[in-house]
Write a protein that holds these residues in place. Sequence first.
Motif, short mmCIF file in Angstrom:
data_model
loop_
_atom_site.label_atom_id
_atom_site.label_comp_id
_atom_site.label_asym_id
_atom_site.label_seq_id
_atom_site.Cartn_x
_atom_site.Cartn_y
_atom_site.Cartn_z
N CYS A 185 -0.13 3.15 3.72
CA CYS A 185 0.23 2.61 5.04
C CYS A 185 1.34 1.57 4.98
O CYS A 185 1.77 1.07 6.01
CB CYS A 185 -1.00 2.05 5.73
N ILE B 39 1.43 -1.47 4.09
CA ILE B 39 1.12 -2.86 4.43
C ILE B 39 1.31 -3.72 3.17
O ILE B 39 1.11 -3.25 2.05
CB ILE B 39 -0.33 -2.97 4.96
N CYS C 173 -4.60 -0.14 -0.06
CA CYS C 173 -5.35 -1.20 0.62
C CYS C 173 -6.75 -0.67 0.97
O CYS C 173 -6.99 0.54 0.93
CB CYS C 173 -4.60 -1.62 1.88
N CYS D 93 0.85 -1.19 0.00
CA CYS D 93 0.00 0.00 0.00
C CYS D 93 0.88 1.24 0.00
O CYS D 93 1.80 1.35 0.81
CB CYS D 93 -0.91 -0.02 1.21
N CYS E 172 -7.25 2.44 3.11
CA CYS E 172 -6.62 3.71 2.75
C CYS E 172 -7.33 4.49 1.64
O CYS E 172 -6.85 5.53 1.24
CB CYS E 172 -5.16 3.49 2.37
#
Length: 78
Positions: free
Chosen positions: A15, A17, A52, A12, A55
């Motif tokens: 963030c 991830i 993601c 992402c 977000c």
Amino acid sequence: MIKEHKMYSVICDRCKINAFENDENIAWESEGSAWEMAYASGWQKIKGRHYCPGCYEINDEDELVVKVGVRMYWTPGT
Ligand SMILES: [Zn+2]
């Protein structure tokens, strides 16, 4: 012999991830299949970047927009 393979995962852009963090396969052999798998779990592309489900949101004009403000953690599979 041991051979190195190039693998792809989707991170992402907001963030950071990894889409497959909690999956059996944390990466895929092509960018296409990595993105397909992420997209299947709700990931979206906005202006060439990848986000993601935690977000992005859909604004009043029905457009996908990246969320602003505090980062929210998203757990794959929720
Ligand atoms: Zn995110």
